[in-house]
Write an enzyme that holds these catalytic residues in place. Sequence first.
Site, mmCIF file in Angstrom:
data_model
loop_
_atom_site.group_PDB
_atom_site.id
_atom_site.type_symbol
_atom_site.label_atom_id
_atom_site.label_comp_id
_atom_site.label_asym_id
_atom_site.label_seq_id
_atom_site.Cartn_x
_atom_site.Cartn_y
_atom_site.Cartn_z
ATOM 1 N N HIS A 38 4.413 -4.044 10.842
ATOM 2 C CA HIS A 38 4.685 -3.945 12.429
ATOM 3 C C HIS A 38 4.857 -4.590 13.795
ATOM 4 O O HIS A 38 4.025 -5.756 13.345
ATOM 5 C CB HIS A 38 3.991 -2.480 12.199
ATOM 6 C CG HIS A 38 3.889 -1.771 11.214
ATOM 7 N ND1 HIS A 38 4.723 -0.510 11.578
ATOM 8 C CD2 HIS A 38 3.170 -0.871 10.541
ATOM 9 C CE1 HIS A 38 4.251 0.848 10.387
ATOM 10 N NE2 HIS A 38 3.591 0.305 9.791
ATOM 11 N N HIS B 199 -7.510 -1.085 5.028
ATOM 12 C CA HIS B 199 -6.358 0.103 5.745
ATOM 13 C C HIS B 199 -5.803 1.589 4.592
ATOM 14 O O HIS B 199 -6.223 2.529 5.404
ATOM 15 C CB HIS B 199 -5.156 -0.467 6.536
ATOM 16 C CG HIS B 199 -3.806 -0.035 7.119
ATOM 17 N ND1 HIS B 199 -3.836 1.057 7.948
ATOM 18 C CD2 HIS B 199 -2.531 0.323 6.253
ATOM 19 C CE1 HIS B 199 -3.191 1.748 8.171
ATOM 20 N NE2 HIS B 199 -2.197 0.922 6.829
ATOM 21 N N ASP C 285 5.857 5.396 4.861
ATOM 22 C CA ASP C 285 6.502 4.168 5.362
ATOM 23 C C ASP C 285 6.617 3.231 5.629
ATOM 24 O O ASP C 285 7.529 2.143 5.561
ATOM 25 C CB ASP C 285 5.995 4.436 7.278
ATOM 26 C CG ASP C 285 4.924 3.559 7.600
ATOM 27 O OD1 ASP C 285 3.829 3.986 6.276
ATOM 28 O OD2 ASP C 285 4.094 2.614 8.565
ATOM 29 N N HIS C 286 6.217 2.704 3.975
ATOM 30 C CA HIS C 286 6.044 0.948 3.038
ATOM 31 C C HIS C 286 6.653 2.051 1.837
ATOM 32 O O HIS C 286 7.235 1.250 1.142
ATOM 33 C CB HIS C 286 4.704 0.697 3.197
ATOM 34 C CG HIS C 286 4.029 -0.077 4.440
ATOM 35 N ND1 HIS C 286 4.248 -0.490 4.217
ATOM 36 C CD2 HIS C 286 3.874 0.777 5.476
ATOM 37 C CE1 HIS C 286 3.510 -1.474 5.669
ATOM 38 N NE2 HIS C 286 3.592 -0.152 6.234
ATOM 39 N N ASP D 94 -0.059 -3.735 6.488
ATOM 40 C CA ASP D 94 -1.095 -3.732 7.340
ATOM 41 C C ASP D 94 -2.097 -3.559 7.455
ATOM 42 O O ASP D 94 -3.096 -2.289 7.554
ATOM 43 C CB ASP D 94 -1.030 -1.604 7.545
ATOM 44 C CG ASP D 94 0.573 -1.319 7.567
ATOM 45 O OD1 ASP D 94 2.000 -2.394 8.249
ATOM 46 O OD2 ASP D 94 0.735 -0.127 8.446
ATOM 47 N N HIS E 253 1.341 3.811 2.369
ATOM 48 C CA HIS E 253 1.627 4.688 2.982
ATOM 49 C C HIS E 253 2.804 5.338 3.003
ATOM 50 O O HIS E 253 4.658 4.242 2.572
ATOM 51 C CB HIS E 253 1.464 3.833 4.641
ATOM 52 C CG HIS E 253 0.268 4.861 5.122
ATOM 53 N ND1 HIS E 253 -0.370 3.572 5.510
ATOM 54 C CD2 HIS E 253 -0.978 5.363 4.097
ATOM 55 C CE1 HIS E 253 -1.874 4.204 5.813
ATOM 56 N NE2 HIS E 253 -1.813 5.196 5.326
ATOM 57 N N HIS F 186 0.387 -0.967 -0.073
ATOM 58 C CA HIS F 186 0.035 -0.039 -0.250
ATOM 59 C C HIS F 186 0.842 1.547 0.528
ATOM 60 O O HIS F 186 2.189 1.049 0.099
ATOM 61 C CB HIS F 186 -0.855 0.369 1.037
ATOM 62 C CG HIS F 186 -0.100 0.437 2.803
ATOM 63 N ND1 HIS F 186 0.709 -0.441 2.722
ATOM 64 C CD2 HIS F 186 -0.671 0.904 3.514
ATOM 65 C CE1 HIS F 186 1.257 -0.465 4.182
ATOM 66 N NE2 HIS F 186 0.010 0.632 4.421
HETATM 67 FE FE FE2 Z 1 -0.050 1.734 6.774
#
Ligand code: FE2
Length: 256
Positions: free
Chosen positions: A172, A115, A61-62, A134, A59, A57
Amino acid sequence: MTRLMIDQFSCRQDNFGVILHDPLTGDTASIDAPDGAVIARRLEEGGWRLTHLLMTHHHPDHVEGIAALAETWSPEIIGPDAEKAKIAGLTRTVSDGDTFDFAGRSVNVIATPGHTSGHICFYLPEEDLLFAGDTLFALGCGRLFEGSPEDMFGSLARLAALPDQTRVYCGHEYTQSNGRFAVTVDPDNQALAERMKEIDDLRARGLPTLPTTIGFEKRTNPFLRTGDPSLRKHLGMEAASDIEVFAELRRRKDRF
Ligand SMILES: [Fe+2]
């Protein structure tokens, strides 16, 4: 066929990086790109050449490491068609039900909105492996940033239908805090209580709590246990629908 090698490591605050490597073909995939420098170092340590990036996805942080990894290795970068406008650098987009090859194994794409609206998971049936991003966490699930409780409930139900022995890697290390919430809504669950002891022990020694398995999560993750009579009784929701129970759990967790 030998099993794929899996290198899981911590990066950023609480993200996991995961690298999959096939010694036979040399094919090497990173699941998401949370930190380009850390992933590059792990690849160099293994003596591996990155051939694939599998994106769950959009985001930050990915995806932040995509550009640096692409520049060094020019891998195939596969991600959700529904998020192609938000993930720069994809070389191939995929949707629910698509299958592609990695190191001679099939990778099935499972759309798991909730998410984010275009979130996808990668399932390798021959390896009993799921990369859940996530969507599903050990003892928890992702926050509903772009989807409804119905969306996420449906997504989790599809993952829960995979074989019990499926090993689950997540984006995570949230297990301990998820577990602290889980015991408040499912206090009579003996399997959960036992698992929490193991998790506290692992974290005290600085060790990861993942991977988990689908079977384990079905017994201990409250978000997969919306039909459980004891959990429902504790919430005072014996007559509610599964989605209502799920939505209530998610609301409580958001405030926890
Ligand atoms: Fe995420």
